[in-house]
Design a protein around this motif. Structure first.
Motif, PDB file in Angstrom:
ATOM      1  N   ARG A   1       3.390   9.988   2.088  1.00 42.89           N
ATOM      2  CA  ARG A   1       3.120   9.106   3.232  1.00 42.89           C
ATOM      3  C   ARG A   1       2.657   9.878   4.467  1.00 42.89           C
ATOM      4  O   ARG A   1       3.129   9.718   5.581  1.00 42.89           O
ATOM      5  CB  ARG A   1       4.258   8.145   3.534  1.00 42.89           C
TER       6      ARG A   1
ATOM      7  N   ASP B   1       6.204   4.566 -10.111  1.00 45.45           N
ATOM      8  CA  ASP B   1       7.243   4.881  -9.128  1.00 45.45           C
ATOM      9  C   ASP B   1       8.654   4.665  -9.672  1.00 45.45           C
ATOM     10  O   ASP B   1       9.630   4.837  -8.943  1.00 45.45           O
ATOM     11  CB  ASP B   1       7.055   4.067  -7.845  1.00 45.45           C
TER      12      ASP B   1
ATOM     13  N   PRO C   1      -3.736   2.650   1.415  1.00 47.98           N
ATOM     14  CA  PRO C   1      -2.424   2.207   1.901  1.00 47.98           C
ATOM     15  C   PRO C   1      -2.186   2.649   3.344  1.00 47.98           C
ATOM     16  O   PRO C   1      -2.815   3.595   3.829  1.00 47.98           O
ATOM     17  CB  PRO C   1      -1.452   2.923   0.956  1.00 47.98           C
TER      18      PRO C   1
ATOM     19  N   ASP D   1      -0.986  10.147  -0.330  1.00 49.80           N
ATOM     20  CA  ASP D   1      -0.419   8.807  -0.531  1.00 49.80           C
ATOM     21  C   ASP D   1       1.064   8.904  -0.894  1.00 49.80           C
ATOM     22  O   ASP D   1       1.892   8.110  -0.424  1.00 49.80           O
ATOM     23  CB  ASP D   1      -1.147   8.075  -1.660  1.00 49.80           C
TER      24      ASP D   1
ATOM     25  N   ASP E   1      -8.623  -0.917  -0.014  1.00 49.18           N
ATOM     26  CA  ASP E   1      -7.253  -0.822  -0.547  1.00 49.18           C
ATOM     27  C   ASP E   1      -6.535   0.491  -0.279  1.00 49.18           C
ATOM     28  O   ASP E   1      -5.589   0.835  -0.995  1.00 49.18           O
ATOM     29  CB  ASP E   1      -7.229  -1.111  -2.059  1.00 49.18           C
TER      30      ASP E   1
ATOM     31  N   ARG F   1       0.451   4.040   4.283  1.00 47.77           N
ATOM     32  CA  ARG F   1       1.284   5.238   4.146  1.00 47.77           C
ATOM     33  C   ARG F   1       2.547   5.179   4.990  1.00 47.77           C
ATOM     34  O   ARG F   1       2.983   6.175   5.560  1.00 47.77           O
ATOM     35  CB  ARG F   1       0.479   6.499   4.471  1.00 47.77           C
TER      36      ARG F   1
ATOM     37  N   GLU G   1       5.239   4.159   3.376  1.00 47.04           N
ATOM     38  CA  GLU G   1       6.148   4.556   2.307  1.00 47.04           C
ATOM     39  C   GLU G   1       5.345   5.276   1.225  1.00 47.04           C
ATOM     40  O   GLU G   1       4.109   5.265   1.230  1.00 47.04           O
ATOM     41  CB  GLU G   1       6.841   3.324   1.697  1.00 47.04           C
ATOM     42  N   CYS G   2       6.052   5.880   0.301  1.00 44.50           N
ATOM     43  CA  CYS G   2       5.423   6.550  -0.836  1.00 44.50           C
ATOM     44  C   CYS G   2       4.577   5.542  -1.622  1.00 44.50           C
ATOM     45  O   CYS G   2       5.065   4.476  -2.003  1.00 44.50           O
ATOM     46  CB  CYS G   2       6.497   7.158  -1.731  1.00 44.50           C
ATOM     47  N   THR G   3       3.316   5.876  -1.844  1.00 45.79           N
ATOM     48  CA  THR G   3       2.427   5.020  -2.628  1.00 45.79           C
ATOM     49  C   THR G   3       2.013   5.775  -3.872  1.00 45.79           C
ATOM     50  O   THR G   3       1.290   6.767  -3.793  1.00 45.79           O
ATOM     51  CB  THR G   3       1.177   4.624  -1.823  1.00 45.79           C
ATOM     52  N   THR G   4       2.476   5.320  -5.031  1.00 50.00           N
ATOM     53  CA  THR G   4       2.154   6.010  -6.278  1.00 50.00           C
ATOM     54  C   THR G   4       0.888   5.470  -6.913  1.00 50.00           C
ATOM     55  O   THR G   4       0.269   6.139  -7.733  1.00 50.00           O
ATOM     56  CB  THR G   4       3.307   5.868  -7.282  1.00 50.00           C
ATOM     57  N   GLU G   5       0.505   4.259  -6.559  1.00 47.26           N
ATOM     58  CA  GLU G   5      -0.699   3.661  -7.144  1.00 47.26           C
ATOM     59  C   GLU G   5      -1.284   2.669  -6.161  1.00 47.26           C
ATOM     60  O   GLU G   5      -0.598   1.758  -5.698  1.00 47.26           O
ATOM     61  CB  GLU G   5      -0.370   2.969  -8.468  1.00 47.26           C
ATOM     62  N   ARG G   6      -2.545   2.857  -5.810  1.00 44.16           N
ATOM     63  CA  ARG G   6      -3.210   1.929  -4.906  1.00 44.16           C
ATOM     64  C   ARG G   6      -3.614   0.662  -5.645  1.00 44.16           C
ATOM     65  O   ARG G   6      -3.970   0.707  -6.833  1.00 44.16           O
ATOM     66  CB  ARG G   6      -4.461   2.566  -4.309  1.00 44.16           C
TER      67      ARG G   6
END
Length: 1011
Positions: A223, A738, A884, A220, A882, A886, A888-893
């Motif tokens: 990405r 993030d 992502p 995640d 839920d 991906r 962009e950078c996903t730090t928390e879903r």
């Protein structure tokens, strides 16, 4: 300018004041949220030349007064403006919609009265290990000392320890993403000592599933996806990178080495294959294959994407905000942004278009097989077989001599049907100089032009049906090949009788160079390359022949001549053919070899007046048809096909390759990729952060990676341990995962965060050590059951008065269902797979159009981690829970709770099939209805079923059994969902009823939740 005439704006967070206003925890968030947009780091948009993010700016002389005067509210202009009732002077101004709350005003008032102390932002401070508070009870390790101290300060206390069953499930979900077996739960529940608890954790940390669980989160961040994202969103080959991440976590690769290999694995001395695979991180960004895309624009997009991602993944910052202007809230400048982008200017990357994998990854078995096949091919060429067997060689020579005698007679007869009159007229439009000889025309110009049109006119006799063009070799040409540069290119051929154009119906002959077929010379399309020969290849070059057949025969009158017009266009100099001959025929349906079964080049050899029977090309050709060599040729062809198939099956991927000369990087004013007026920048890290400059050479990605994991970098360790905390406690110590900067949330336990960060560094960046530390804490082992008192005293669980509960990530929701059914395949690694997906879901994917084709066999039941990740059309079951895209950078879903999720669990073919196969397991258990239900519940929930739950499930079974007994067709239809076979000998109505029970269990909150 008078400060009172200016507008002032502020940004941050509302926190209840404690004994004294703490700058980083309470004051800075307010200033950041409400002030820094106009009075912060961005000097270009700064109002009134006033800066409030530094002590120097806030206390500076503004012409007889200052914005902040420590200890003196009535002399602090900023405070006077905050409490002003004049709409033209009050700060923040009404149009900013940033009104200060009464609590925020109180905090600012306390801060100024207390001396207005400024402090460096907490995340940019150097890391130092804080002292551990004393704790005489409850604490299992140092983490708990910090938690308990914060709780006592607020009159709070921790929750009770979770029961052993809940704790066993929690640990399994957190470390593997799967529920435990009843046996594993019972083993721990029967002896839930700290030693057995730690042993359970250690066992799971060594399970291959740990790396897969951790990879879900890491992918995640970086990405990772199997498609390129933009426009057509076509596939790209990077799945080996995913497997590298899994292996890295399983092998407990130190986080600093993990970082270095991803950012700069290709720059390490003698990089291993796995380090090159790791460097595939740099190729994970979104790209485009759109024909009309602008290369320069996408180079800017790629540069910005890489800066955003590397700063988000490793530094927990929003440096991406500085792409168009200096950062509004943190001291990152636009120059910092583009200087970071310059580190990646050496990554070899096509700005637009299809990117071909550049790294082959053969398995040991494939390497062995390829070596064996290559050895067989090398040792059993026709030449070597003949050399080893003199008797066979003599037999083949006898066969060849007989074949030559018979065939040459036919060739000489065929040759007589061609007329080769000397050109009556020859012109070269752009002045190339040729000499007319008996053997044809030879170019004597040493530097012919790149574009030329040759016209050769002659007066052959009879009804002409076509002409032959022979491109001849010459000893004076490079490699004794076809022209002054070795190569030749013929882009277009025309013919005319006098002024009348003749239609050329077909062209046949030698196809000497791949990608430049003879047919392109008569297709009438100027965009195609035409016919070409590669003379740069060393070896025996033979004349090349092309025969052009007319649509209708042409008979010339006395005044007419037949003209052949040859067009030559090349981007390379001197690619004109240097020697050629044109002859004509009256034979019906002319062909290069007169209908004989061999290539035109062999026809030319046999047709020569000074014939050499030992001509190498002639020997090679006959060996390819010799009856005595048929078995050898068959073996070679078999081995060749096997080699091609093996090499084609080798896994490949996109890896990083450094350019010898990195691209030029400029600051783009306002982020405008069309504006080249910005200064050129070299690779450099943000100037305000600790760093050792590289003075003797251009810095590279390896320098960047080393700086990121340097002990002096205050961000990297804080960022990672904060995210680890989130994985196991449901929220970060600093909740904004993030952004640890000015717009982030100050940590609830700053000393604990720093203690963990230093522990991570001093452990040698040991990830498993940190996971073990977190899971063995008493804080982690608390119950997640919330009481009314807890909810009131600590509503957001900021002070960890309990554990949290949450629904599992999308991948694990699916994995749990497959595991309960017994279908889950635990095979690790390999290319991404395609389980069932609704038909037509990909109907809008174009260029080219695609259809999702489910895999077969074991691939249908791989873990969700391995599902093919299409950015624009994410697998719908993943999307529902839920996952992502991906991009962009996903730090928390996100964690939504919507009816669609229940519908997926009930109706998605994967879950229906899992329910049916789980039902088969239930039905095969011994005992009565209640015994089977108790077994199923224990299998799914790890605990005994309650009487109420038992009654509900029994009612489900009985009602469904009645329904299916009356609707046999419905039962059969239900059991046909999925690919797993339905066992024989079981009543369809009974299995369908049990399937509905299994669906009910799989849809239960407890099945898909971590408590």
């Amino acid at each position: 300018m008078n400060f009172r005439s200016l507008s002032l704006v502020l940004p941050l967070f509302c926190l209840v004041p404690m004994e004294a206003a703490d700058f980083n925890r309470e004051v800075r968030p307010i200033l950041s949220d409400k002030c820094f947009a106009c009075h912060g780091p961005d000097e270009h948009d700064r109002k009134a030349d006033l800066r409030l993010d530094t002590a120097e700016g806030a206390f500076g002389d503004l012409g007889g007064y200052a914005a902040i005067v420590p200890g003196k509210l009535d002399e602090s202009e900023a405070w006077l403006r905050i409490i002003s009732e004049d709409a033209d002077e009050v700060m923040p101004p009404p149009k900013a919609h940033k009104d200060l709350t009464s609590e925020e005003r109180t905090i600012l008032k306390q801060w100024i009265e207390g001396g207005a102390e400024f402090d460096l932002h907490w995340s940019f401070k150097a890391l130092e290990r804080p002292g551990v508070p004393e704790a005489k009870e409850w604490a299992a390790n140092e983490i708990d000392h910090f938690i308990l101290a914060a709780q006592k300060k607020r009159g709070l206390k921790p929750a009770a320890k979770a029961d052993p069953i809940t704790l066993a499930r929690r640990v399994h979900f957190d470390l593997l993403g799967l529920s435990p077996s009843p046996e594993a739960v019972a083993e721990f529940a029967n002896d839930p000592t700290p030693q057995n608890y730690r042993a359970m954790i250690d066992r799971l940390l060594e399970d291959p599933g740990f790396g897969e669980r951790m990879a879900v989160y890491w992918l995640d961040l970086v990405r990772y996806a199997d498609t390129i994202g933009y426009h057509s969103d076509n596939s790209m080959e990077v799945s080996a990178y995913r497997d590298y991440v899994i292996d890295a976590f399983n092998q407990n690769l130190p986080y600093d080495q993990f970082t270095i290999e991803q950012l700069a694995g290709d720059l390490l001395p003698n990089p291993t294959i796995q380090q090159r695979v790791a460097s595939g991180y740099n190729r994970l960004l979104q790209t485009t294959e759109e024909g009309g895309a602008q290369a320069k624009e996408y180079m800017a997009i790629h540069a910005a994407d890489r800066v955003r991602n590397v700063s988000g993944v490793w530094l927990g910052t929003t440096i991406g905000c500085a792409q168009c202007h200096d950062h509004k809230y943190d001291p990152f400048s636009t120059k910092d942004f583009y200087s970071l982008a310059a580190f990646f200017a050496d990554v070899k990357e096509k700005p637009i278009g299809k990117r071909q994998p550049n790294l082959k990854l053969p398995t040991p078995e494939e390497e062995t097989r390829i070596a064996e096949l290559r050895k067989k091919l090398a040792e059993n060429t026709l030449e070597k077989v003949l050399a080893r067997d003199p008797a066979l060689a003599a037999k083949v020579r006898t066969e060849r001599e007989a074949w030559i005698a018979e065939t040459r007679a036919k060739v000489l007869t065929e040759k007589e049907t061609w007329q080769t009159p000397k050109p009556a007229k020859f012109t070269a439009k752009n002045g190339s100089k040729f000499k007319i000889e008996d053997s044809g025309l030879i170019l004597i110009e040493k530097n012919p032009p790149n574009q030329e049109v040759y016209t050769v006119a002659a007066a052959p006799t009879g009804a002409i049906t076509g002409f032959r063009l022979e491109v001849l070799t010459d000893p004076s040409f490079p490699n004794k090949a076809f022209g002054r540069d070795g190569n030749f290119v013929l882009t277009h051929v025309e013919a005319q009788a006098g002024a009348e154009k003749i239609t050329i119906a077909k062209a046949e002959g030698d196809e000497p160079q791949n990608g430049y077929p003879l047919a392109h010379s008569i297709d009438g399309d100027p965009k195609t390359a035409g016919w070409a020969g590669n003379g740069h290849v060393k070896g025996d070059h033979q004349p090349l022949t092309a025969v052009f057949a007319f649509e209708q025969a042409v008979t010339l009158d006395e005044a007419q001549q037949l003209s052949v017009v040859l067009h030559h266009t090349s981007q390379f100099p001197r690619h004109s053919f240097g020697r050629f001959r044109i002859s004509y025929t009256t034979k019906e349906d002319p062909s290069p070899s007169g209908g004989l079964e061999f290539p035109p080049v062999i026809f030319n050899v046999l047709a020569q007046s000074q014939f050499n029977p030992d001509e190498p090309s002639l020997i090679r050709h006959f060996n390819s048809i010799s009856p005595s060599l048929a078995e050898t040729r068959s073996n070679l062809e078999t081995w060749k096909k096997q080699l091609e198939a093996t090499e084609k099956g080798i896994r490949t991927m996109l890896a990083s390759e450094p350019l010898p000369n990195p691209r030029v990087m400029r600051v783009l004013p306002r982020g405008n990729w069309l504006d080249d007026s910005g200064e050129m920048v070299e690779p450099a890290v943000p100037v305000f952060l600790p760093h050792e400059p590289v003075n003797d050479r251009r810095a590279n990605r390896l320098d960047l990676a080393n700086w990121i994991v340097a002990d002096t970098n205050p961000l990297t360790a804080r960022t990672f341990v904060n995210r680890l905390w989130k994985l196991f406690f449901g929220a970060g110590i600093s909740k904004n995962l993030d952004d640890l900067g000015g717009q982030g949330v100050p940590p609830s336990h700053p000393e604990l965060l720093d203690w963990l960060a230093v522990e991570f560094l001093e452990s040698g960046w040991d990830v498993k050590h940190m996971v073990r530390l977190l899971l063995t804490s008493a804080a982690y082992q608390q119950t997640s059951v919330e009481t009314a008192a807890m909810a009131k005293a600590d509503p957001g669980n900021q002070w960890l008065t309990r554990q949290r509960r949450w629904r599992l990530e999308a991948e694990f929701v699916r994995d749990v269902a497959l595991e309960l059914s017994g279908l889950l395949v635990h095979e690790k690694g390999g290319p991404s797979v395609k389980p069932f997906q609704p038909a037509g879901y990909w109907q809008h994917l174009n260029f080219p159009r695609r259809e999702w084709k489910p895999d077969e066999g074991a691939s249908l039941y791989r873990k969700g981690l391995y599902t093919f990740w299409c950015r624009s059309f994410l697998h719908p079951a993943m999307l529902a829970f839920d996952a992502p895209s991906r991009e962009e950078c996903t730090t928390e879903r996100a964690r939504s709770n919507i009816p669609q999720q229940a519908l997926v669990l009930l109706n998605d073919p994967v879950f229906v099939e899992a329910s049916r196969v789980f039902a088969q397991r239930i039905a095969n258990q011994t005992g009565d209805l209640q015994a089977k239900l108790r077994w199923a519940w224990l299998e799914a929930m790890s605990r005994k079923i309650t009487d109420q739950e038992l009654e509900i499930l029994a009612g489900v079974y009985e009602s469904q059994r009645v329904a299916y007994d009356s609707e046999k067709g419905s039962a059969t239809e239900l059991l046909q969902v999925g690919a797993a076979p339905v066992p024989s000998g079981i009543d369809p109505g009974e299995l369908a009823a049990w399937t509905q029970v299994a669906r009910t269990i799989l849809n239960a909150y407890e099945t898909t939740s971590r408590n």
